[in-house]
Write a protein that holds these residues in place. Structure first.
Motif, short mmCIF file in Angstrom:
data_model
loop_
_atom_site.label_atom_id
_atom_site.label_comp_id
_atom_site.label_asym_id
_atom_site.label_seq_id
_atom_site.Cartn_x
_atom_site.Cartn_y
_atom_site.Cartn_z
N GLU A 75 0.59 -0.94 -0.13
CA GLU A 75 -0.11 -0.39 -0.26
C GLU A 75 0.82 0.95 0.38
OE1 GLU A 75 -2.15 -0.29 2.75
OE2 GLU A 75 -4.04 -1.66 2.24
N ASN A 76 2.21 1.30 0.27
CA ASN A 76 3.32 2.28 0.39
C ASN A 76 3.67 2.81 -0.71
OD1 ASN A 76 2.26 3.44 3.21
ND2 ASN A 76 3.32 2.07 3.86
N VAL A 77 3.87 1.99 -2.67
CA VAL A 77 4.55 2.05 -3.37
C VAL A 77 3.17 2.18 -3.94
CG1 VAL A 77 5.43 0.91 -4.69
CG2 VAL A 77 5.60 0.14 -2.70
N ASN A 78 3.71 3.05 -5.09
CA ASN A 78 3.11 3.81 -6.20
C ASN A 78 3.36 3.48 -7.30
OD1 ASN A 78 0.85 5.30 -4.90
ND2 ASN A 78 2.64 7.26 -4.34
N PHE A 79 2.53 3.24 -8.12
CA PHE A 79 3.71 2.28 -9.39
C PHE A 79 3.01 2.73 -11.51
CE2 PHE A 79 4.22 -1.26 -6.80
CZ PHE A 79 5.03 -2.07 -7.29
N SER A 80 4.01 3.25 -12.08
CA SER A 80 3.08 3.93 -13.06
C SER A 80 3.79 2.96 -13.97
CB SER A 80 4.17 5.09 -13.12
OG SER A 80 3.49 6.00 -11.96
N LEU A 81 3.07 2.54 -15.40
CA LEU A 81 3.95 2.32 -16.18
C LEU A 81 4.05 2.90 -17.57
CD1 LEU A 81 4.47 -0.79 -17.22
CD2 LEU A 81 2.38 -1.49 -18.01
N TYR A 82 4.69 2.82 -18.23
CA TYR A 82 5.33 3.62 -19.66
C TYR A 82 5.33 2.41 -20.56
CZ TYR A 82 5.49 7.37 -16.49
OH TYR A 82 5.99 7.53 -15.06
#
Length: 408
Positions: free
Chosen positions: A33-40
């Motif tokens: 829950e403490n991780v933000n993911f972004s996919l490019y």
């Protein structure tokens, strides 16, 4: 809830996109829950090599991470295997299966980024500096904490490097170069011991140093009963036929000439000799293309042991193969020596084993010394009337010290 679960393949969850499975190179994730993911993804959809390129970024309170599916840092297993993610509907009992891709997330430090120099006002700043400047001015509390942590890690890394260099200088001054080289050679020998049978140095008898059950388990020993019957009841005529057909190695044939009369001892020695002969045959191969490459008479449990303990699984030309590398050949040699010690009351003829395995004398002596054997010479008479010297390896208590090897 349904009594039985079913699954249905849904293909890729999105157009040209697979579900992302991540692993962190520097540890395990405690709280997702403490991780933000972004996919490019690549904008070049026309190039077949570039349109599937993906970069996955992750941001935590302490560090930023990045992983990709292309380039030198990409995981090779994505090309060798297919991964899937299943989503189970507990009410219907149906699981939907989607294609997935594995990403190895590496922590990103300021030193890891290339300095892409651009002009900002009257100062020249790298891209990383510009991003950090923006975070300081407009970033969230979480981003600012990550920036502070990253800068502290950089300072800590530089301090650690200075401390390690200073400690190395002190050790060299204190111990001297010669002592350090000896320590390094000792470490090399310990690394090589990973390919030796388990050595119980606290044993009070030779049979307790390399335990028989570490070489052949009780289940494997039981499976050796049927195939070893041919050796247990061997006749003089059959031994001559074995020599003529070269179906058994000379070490085994010599041992068959003096099998014990006691039924139990004879059976035990026959099983050990049959397995030793299989080990030597197995070692003579380089690539195992079939699981029963040694013939149908080899029990399944023995075949599995050989493939599991003495081969490396490799991928070549679209198929998986079991490779017997040089290090695995050294491991087999060590196990052959250990088993021969049990057969010969812990004093065995290394010269005969060397010839059976087509080794150099230097190599087998090197392995025998690593196994803490005492090496001696013995003059043997030949059938032709001459004599020759053989190297004999003896396992005795107390064990000799590990040999020192010169570093090249």
């Amino acid at each position: 809830m349904s009594a039985f679960a079913t699954w249905q393949y849904r293909g890729e969850p999105g157009e040209g996109q697979k579900a992302a499975l991540v692993q962190f190179s520097n540890g395990k994730l405690q709280n997702s829950e403490n991780v933000n993911f972004s996919l490019y993804k690549s904008k070049d959809t026309t190039n077949p090599r570039k349109k599937f390129r993906r970069i996955l970024a992750a941001e935590t309170d302490r560090l930023s991470y990045v992983g990709n599916n292309f380039g030198t840092g990409a995981l090779k297993c994505n090309n060798l295997c297919r991964y899937f993610v299943g989503v189970l509907n507990k009410n219907s009992g149906q699981m939907e299966i989607y294609d997935a891709e594995l990403f190895n997330m590496q922590p990103v430090f300021s030193d890891d980024l290339k300095d892409s120099e651009t002009t900002l006002g009257n100062q020249t700043k790298s891209y990383r500096d510009q991003v950090d400047f923006c975070i300081e001015a407009f970033g969230t509390t979480k981003q600012k904490r990550a920036l502070s942590s990253r800068r502290m890690n950089k300072v800590g890394s530089e301090t650690l490097n200075i401390a390690v260099a200073k400690a190395a200088e002190n050790i060299i001054d204190e111990k001297g170069v010669t002592a350090l080289l000896n320590d390094a050679a000792q470490n090399d020998l310990q690394d090589e011991s990973a390919y030796l049978p388990p050595c119980h140095t606290d044993g009070v008898k030779p049979e307790e140093i390399y335990k028989f059950e570490d070489l052949i388990s009780p289940e494997e020993y039981k499976a050796l009963q049927d195939p070893s019957e041919v050796l247990k009841n061997v006749t003089s005529e059959e031994i001559l036929k074995m020599i003529e057909e070269k179906s058994y190695c000379p070490f085994v044939i010599e041992a068959l000439k003096s099998l014990p009369l006691n039924e139990e001892s004879r059976d035990h020695k026959a099983r050990c000799l049959w397995f030793l002969n299989i080990l030597i045959k197995f070692r003579s191969q380089s690539v195992i293309k079939k699981k029963n490459s040694l013939g149908p008479e080899v029990p399944h449990i023995i075949n599995t042991k050989l493939l599991k303990n003495f081969t490396s699984l490799t991928y070549n030309n679209g198929s998986l193969r079991n490779l017997i590398s040089d290090s695995m050949k050294a491991k087999i040699t060590a196990y052959v020596i250990a088993l021969a010690l049990h057969i010969d009351d812990f004093q065995t003829d290394l010269t005969m084993l060397q010839r059976d395995m087509k080794l150099s004398e230097k190599r087998i002596i090197e392995i025998a010394k690593a196994m803490r054997l005492k090496i001696s010479k013995k003059k043997l008479s030949l059938e032709s009337g001459g004599e020759e010297h053989h190297k004999i390896g003896t396992l005795s208590i107390p064990l000799p010290a590990l040999p020192h090897r010169k570093r090249r």
